[in-house]
Design an enzyme around this catalytic site. Sequence first.
Site, PDB file in Angstrom:
ATOM      1  N   GLU A 156      -7.560  27.111  63.776  1.00  0.00           N
ATOM      2  CA  GLU A 156      -7.767  26.028  62.806  1.00  0.00           C
ATOM      3  C   GLU A 156      -6.886  26.135  61.561  1.00  0.00           C
ATOM      4  O   GLU A 156      -7.394  26.252  60.443  1.00  0.00           O
ATOM      5  CB  GLU A 156      -9.239  25.971  62.384  1.00  0.00           C
ATOM      6  CG  GLU A 156     -10.177  25.664  63.521  1.00  0.00           C
ATOM      7  CD  GLU A 156     -11.637  25.567  63.076  1.00  0.00           C
ATOM      8  OE1 GLU A 156     -11.930  25.741  61.879  1.00  0.00           O
ATOM      9  OE2 GLU A 156     -12.493  25.311  63.942  1.00  0.00           O
ATOM     10  N   GLU A 349     -13.987  25.986  70.711  1.00  0.00           N
ATOM     11  CA  GLU A 349     -15.215  26.097  69.908  1.00  0.00           C
ATOM     12  C   GLU A 349     -16.001  24.806  70.019  1.00  0.00           C
ATOM     13  O   GLU A 349     -15.415  23.710  69.950  1.00  0.00           O
ATOM     14  CB  GLU A 349     -14.917  26.295  68.407  1.00  0.00           C
ATOM     15  CG  GLU A 349     -14.520  27.672  68.018  1.00  0.00           C
ATOM     16  CD  GLU A 349     -14.293  27.810  66.515  1.00  0.00           C
ATOM     17  OE1 GLU A 349     -14.907  27.063  65.714  1.00  0.00           O
ATOM     18  OE2 GLU A 349     -13.476  28.661  66.154  1.00  0.00           O
TER      19      GLU A 349
HETATM   20  O1  IFM Z   1     -17.565  29.423  61.731  1.00  0.00           O
HETATM   21  C1  IFM Z   1     -16.529  28.508  61.857  1.00  0.00           C
HETATM   22  C2  IFM Z   1     -15.339  29.128  62.541  1.00  0.00           C
HETATM   23  O2  IFM Z   1     -14.892  30.259  61.871  1.00  0.00           O
HETATM   24  C3  IFM Z   1     -14.199  28.148  62.626  1.00  0.00           C
HETATM   25  N1  IFM Z   1     -14.619  26.896  63.195  1.00  0.00           N
HETATM   26  C4  IFM Z   1     -15.832  26.288  62.678  1.00  0.00           C
HETATM   27  C5  IFM Z   1     -16.961  27.307  62.665  1.00  0.00           C
HETATM   28  C6  IFM Z   1     -18.246  26.662  62.113  1.00  0.00           C
HETATM   29  O3  IFM Z   1     -18.049  26.230  60.807  1.00  0.00           O
END
Ligand code: IFM
Length: 434
Positions: A156, A349
């Site tokens: 990200e 994710e």
């Molecule tokens: O916890 C975070 C992660 O580190 C990166 N993506 C989003 C998740 C939830 O906020």
Amino acid sequence: MTTAPIPRFPDGFLWGVSTSAHQIEGAADEREPSVWDAFTAEPGRVKDGSTAAVACDHYHRHREDVALLAGLGVAAYRFSVSWPRVRSPRGLDFYDRLVDDLCAAGVRPVPTLFHWDLPLGLDWLRRDTAERFAEYVSVVAGRLGDRVRKWITLNEPAEHTLLGHALGTHAPGRRLLFDALPVAHHQLLAHGLAVRALRAAGATDIGIANSHGPTWAASEDGADVAAAEFYDVLLNRLFADPLLLGTYPAGLGELMPGDVEADLSVIAEPLDWYGVNYYAPARVGAPRDTETDFSGVRMPAELPFSLREIEGRPVTDFGWPVVPEGLTELLTAFRDRYGDRLPPVVVTENGCAYDGLDDQDRIAYLDGHIRALHDALTAGVDVRGYFVWSLLDNFEWAEGYARRFGLVHVDFTTLARTPKASYRWFRDVLRAQR
Ligand code: IFM
């Protein structure tokens, strides 16, 4: 909760869970400091005043966590390698042990090489940070590459740029607004250099984890539509276009530092797959002349857009709307936008913050999103994997320990792990897919 069985995914579909080093490892005194250590030490930066000095103490308890992964029955585990830890003398030994233990448990290790914990003293505003990153990546690949097949360069970069450098709500806490754009460029360059370093070390299965989401205009009014398009450029195209097309969206390349054309040829090194982190869509309207607090993030009034609530949807404890079909929309839109430039996709994710051990809300969230992912497959998107965020409750950045994303509950006083109802549910989903 009983629902119809989850539809069958193709053989070889990669099921996994994700974590990141700074959020779970602890053992901060056994590594170099990162920008996050400095940030959390500043009063008021983290809502509950906590730090990640101990977190889940995964560094000392990783065997217990590998056993939880094996019990869950995932094929893969996405974790991140802490650059500050690798800089300390015994840092790589830890990842060596972790990878060995994962392989012994039949779980494929999928390391992310940067998940926001930049070594203190380095700075993404500087171009040479990208070169330092590639050197570090070569060291990690040299040590783990005999057992690790699948690699992720960055996590990200959009959030790290926006929250860390444009708005200042994450480390390193800068509020540069659009002057933060070089941070995006240098991370993208770091990614491209890392792909080359990994390939030089023999890696053949390389991706990136980018956060994306559909952006919906708050109304059909031209000002709202234009603001939503602008937000789409910032969140989605600023990071995907250079990687997949080798260009920046119109007007942005001129704002980037250095020899942008030459850098773009590095950034656009072909990827073996493209990772998408999806949580929720954004509803975007024309700017308003007041700051707004959106899901815990203060959005300055001078931005050329404003984020609005998505009404009529349940929300997670974070205030994020639950919109499973947004995942189908996102993936089909990506396929339509990038065509055959889009390699196979992995959802790296997806998850939600809810409290409690009997976490039926999380089960409903995951159930809906896995079905939405299957809809994308049916619509012809080449999706190869799905990773739940997260294995464990953990240090949720500026929210501290108040937001619980885990399939496994962590008591942050005793560090005891307790699988939640969602852990058993996901285990049963995975069993049914075998
Ligand atoms: O916890 C975070 C992660 O580190 C990166 N993506 C989003 C998740 C939830 O906020």
